[in-house]
Scaffold this motif. Structure first.
Motif, PDB file in Angstrom:
ATOM      1  N   PRO A   1      52.031  36.024  53.178  1.00  0.00           N
ATOM      2  CA  PRO A   1      52.098  35.204  52.169  1.00  0.00           C
ATOM      3  C   PRO A   1      52.331  36.215  50.875  1.00  0.00           C
ATOM      4  O   PRO A   1      53.245  35.869  49.905  1.00  0.00           O
ATOM      5  CB  PRO A   1      52.239  33.798  52.041  1.00  0.00           C
ATOM      6  N   GLY A   2      50.927  36.244  50.330  1.00  0.00           N
ATOM      7  CA  GLY A   2      50.157  36.765  49.035  1.00  0.00           C
ATOM      8  C   GLY A   2      51.202  38.055  48.523  1.00  0.00           C
ATOM      9  O   GLY A   2      50.935  38.435  47.522  1.00  0.00           O
ATOM     10  N   ASP A   3      51.928  39.086  49.481  1.00  0.00           N
ATOM     11  CA  ASP A   3      52.674  40.020  49.336  1.00  0.00           C
ATOM     12  C   ASP A   3      53.312  39.736  47.741  1.00  0.00           C
ATOM     13  O   ASP A   3      54.535  40.542  47.879  1.00  0.00           O
ATOM     14  CB  ASP A   3      52.983  40.532  50.244  1.00  0.00           C
TER      15      ASP A   3
ATOM     16  N   ASN B   1      44.701  43.781  57.914  1.00  0.00           N
ATOM     17  CA  ASN B   1      43.907  44.406  57.238  1.00  0.00           C
ATOM     18  C   ASN B   1      44.128  43.537  56.443  1.00  0.00           C
ATOM     19  O   ASN B   1      43.294  43.751  55.272  1.00  0.00           O
ATOM     20  CB  ASN B   1      44.586  45.678  57.097  1.00  0.00           C
ATOM     21  N   ASN B   2      45.247  42.826  56.019  1.00  0.00           N
ATOM     22  CA  ASN B   2      45.042  41.945  54.661  1.00  0.00           C
ATOM     23  C   ASN B   2      44.123  40.802  54.864  1.00  0.00           C
ATOM     24  O   ASN B   2      43.324  40.687  53.814  1.00  0.00           O
ATOM     25  CB  ASN B   2      46.747  41.395  54.322  1.00  0.00           C
ATOM     26  N   ILE B   3      43.882  40.284  55.396  1.00  0.00           N
ATOM     27  CA  ILE B   3      42.915  39.247  55.831  1.00  0.00           C
ATOM     28  C   ILE B   3      41.309  40.153  55.670  1.00  0.00           C
ATOM     29  O   ILE B   3      40.598  39.210  54.745  1.00  0.00           O
ATOM     30  CB  ILE B   3      43.074  38.617  57.657  1.00  0.00           C
ATOM     31  N   ILE B   4      41.351  41.205  55.851  1.00  0.00           N
ATOM     32  CA  ILE B   4      39.468  41.272  56.173  1.00  0.00           C
ATOM     33  C   ILE B   4      39.411  41.526  54.680  1.00  0.00           C
ATOM     34  O   ILE B   4      38.601  41.575  53.916  1.00  0.00           O
ATOM     35  CB  ILE B   4      39.413  42.719  57.137  1.00  0.00           C
ATOM     36  N   LYS B   5      40.467  42.650  53.816  1.00  0.00           N
ATOM     37  CA  LYS B   5      40.514  42.453  52.960  1.00  0.00           C
ATOM     38  C   LYS B   5      40.715  41.192  51.930  1.00  0.00           C
ATOM     39  O   LYS B   5      39.730  41.389  51.151  1.00  0.00           O
ATOM     40  CB  LYS B   5      41.431  43.083  52.159  1.00  0.00           C
ATOM     41  N   SER B   6      40.457  40.401  51.792  1.00  0.00           N
ATOM     42  CA  SER B   6      41.056  39.319  51.627  1.00  0.00           C
ATOM     43  C   SER B   6      39.380  38.121  52.079  1.00  0.00           C
ATOM     44  O   SER B   6      39.052  37.457  50.656  1.00  0.00           O
ATOM     45  CB  SER B   6      41.759  37.916  52.400  1.00  0.00           C
TER      46      SER B   6
ATOM     47  N   VAL C   1      37.461  31.952  43.145  1.00  0.00           N
ATOM     48  CA  VAL C   1      38.318  32.759  42.423  1.00  0.00           C
ATOM     49  C   VAL C   1      38.258  33.830  43.841  1.00  0.00           C
ATOM     50  O   VAL C   1      37.653  34.214  43.893  1.00  0.00           O
ATOM     51  CB  VAL C   1      37.722  33.354  41.385  1.00  0.00           C
ATOM     52  N   MET C   2      39.428  33.641  44.191  1.00  0.00           N
ATOM     53  CA  MET C   2      40.087  34.703  45.600  1.00  0.00           C
ATOM     54  C   MET C   2      40.809  35.994  46.098  1.00  0.00           C
ATOM     55  O   MET C   2      41.940  35.332  43.889  1.00  0.00           O
ATOM     56  CB  MET C   2      40.041  33.903  46.422  1.00  0.00           C
ATOM     57  N   SER C   3      41.539  36.628  46.564  1.00  0.00           N
ATOM     58  CA  SER C   3      42.348  37.701  46.729  1.00  0.00           C
ATOM     59  C   SER C   3      43.695  35.947  46.744  1.00  0.00           C
ATOM     60  O   SER C   3      43.795  35.100  47.672  1.00  0.00           O
ATOM     61  CB  SER C   3      42.760  38.207  47.827  1.00  0.00           C
ATOM     62  N   PRO C   4      44.720  36.157  45.969  1.00  0.00           N
ATOM     63  CA  PRO C   4      45.998  35.712  46.069  1.00  0.00           C
ATOM     64  C   PRO C   4      46.458  36.240  48.383  1.00  0.00           C
ATOM     65  O   PRO C   4      47.246  36.281  47.712  1.00  0.00           O
ATOM     66  CB  PRO C   4      47.145  36.171  46.016  1.00  0.00           C
ATOM     67  N   GLN C   5      45.301  35.423  48.871  1.00  0.00           N
ATOM     68  CA  GLN C   5      46.484  35.277  50.002  1.00  0.00           C
ATOM     69  C   GLN C   5      46.152  34.224  50.807  1.00  0.00           C
ATOM     70  O   GLN C   5      45.112  33.205  50.899  1.00  0.00           O
ATOM     71  CB  GLN C   5      45.596  36.587  50.565  1.00  0.00           C
TER      72      GLN C   5
END
Length: 314
Positions: free
Chosen positions: A198-200, A230-235, A250-254
């Motif tokens: 969803p963050g995309d 890969n998006n989860i690991i990045k987050s 404060v985190m990645s928008p995921q």
């Protein structure tokens, strides 16, 4: 395979949790600050959850056939599964290791997050062509292709609304090849924005996955499970570097619906039975059930901070 931790030791609710939960009111932890410094963004208001199930169930037979061809047929028969708990998702992320891609459970137990894990939850491909999450879809040719097929011009347009409009079009008895291309792009984008990553939505037409949509015939050949993983690991990696100011993370928008199903599939619960034979696994967790399980796993924090802790059923 997802069979739950049937032989795992249970921890009673009275015993202390070893997990570190996220900070902030559980019921209102929806908006969050993007790590890049952008303004707060409420992803949930963009997904318009009340229309998603209706849109997917309202597709015509020829549209459903096309969905089968591009490899996303698992989303045609989903239950009303769109219950997101941001605090719960964040807590899971905080208990994941980006180094070895594992989710820590309790007493040293852990479960590996692999491509096939995502594939079993969503029923999507877990091998094939890779999608580089570090490369945004910014080439002029690709952008023109996306904008043409999704029928939008302004960068301020809500791309999710354009996707939904295309999915709701009545194509009559037969779709042209151009209409099939547009529908395929809109459907995949709609699923990514609402279920997979969803963050995309914050990247709009620049989201990396659009590079896999240039040819309708090859969409199903891509490793969509790896894209989610890969998006989860990045987050997880970004979250580990984030600063906690005592009020907001404060985190990645995921936010990842996958994490809720993945966690619930690997913990024993008493409040209801879980059918491990249902495939894909997301179909075993309609709204009411996953909400019940998350609430059952909740450990309230000390007043007055109301810190959010989970893992009571671990």
């Amino acid at each position: 395979m997802f069979q739950g931790w049937k032989n795992s030791k249970r921890r009673s609710g009275s015993e202390p949790s070893s997990f570190k939960g996220p900070i902030g009111p559980r019921q209102k932890a929806i908006a969050f600050e993007v790590a890049s410094g952008d303004k707060d963004t409420d992803i949930y208001s963009r997904t318009r959850r009340e229309s998603i199930h209706r849109t997917l169930r309202g597709l015509s037979d020829q549209q459903k056939k096309l969905v089968h061809e591009i490899g996303f047929s698992s989303f045609l028969g989903i239950p009303e599964i769109f219950f997101f708990d941001y605090a719960f998702d964040t807590w899971i992320l905080r208990n994941m290791s980006a180094g070895d891609s594992t989710l820590k459970l309790f007493d040293g137990a852990s479960v590996a997050l692999e491509d096939h894990s995502v594939g079993q939850v969503f029923g999507i491909s877990h091998n094939g062509l890779s999608i580089d999450i570090s490369k945004h879809a910014t080439s002029v040719g690709l952008q023109q292709y996306i904008r043409k097929n999704l029928s939008f011009d302004s960068t301020d347009d809500n791309i999710l609304e354009h996707c939904e409009k295309i999915l709701n079009i009545d194509y009559g008895d037969r779709m042209t090849e151009n209409q099939k291309d547009s529908f395929a792009i809109a459907f995949v984008a709609y699923i990514v924005y609402t279920f997979l990553v969803p963050g995309d939505i914050l990247l709009g037409a620049g989201a990396p996955f659009f590079s896999a949509l240039l040819c309708r015939e090859t969409i199903a050949l891509h490793n969509w499970s790896a894209y989610v993983r890969n998006n989860i690991i990045k987050s997880v990696a970004l979250l580990n570097k984030s600063e906690v100011d005592g009020k907001k993370i404060v985190m990645s928008p995921q936010v990842f619906p996958f994490l809720q199903v993945f966690y619930c599939d690997n913990v024993i619960f008493d409040v209801c039975d879980i059918n491990y034979k249902i495939k894909p696994r997301m179909c075993a967790y309609p709204d009411k059930k996953i909400s019940l399980l998350i609430n059952d796993d909740y450990l309230p924090g000390d007043e007055p901070r109301n810190d959010c802790f989970f893992g009571r059923k671990g």
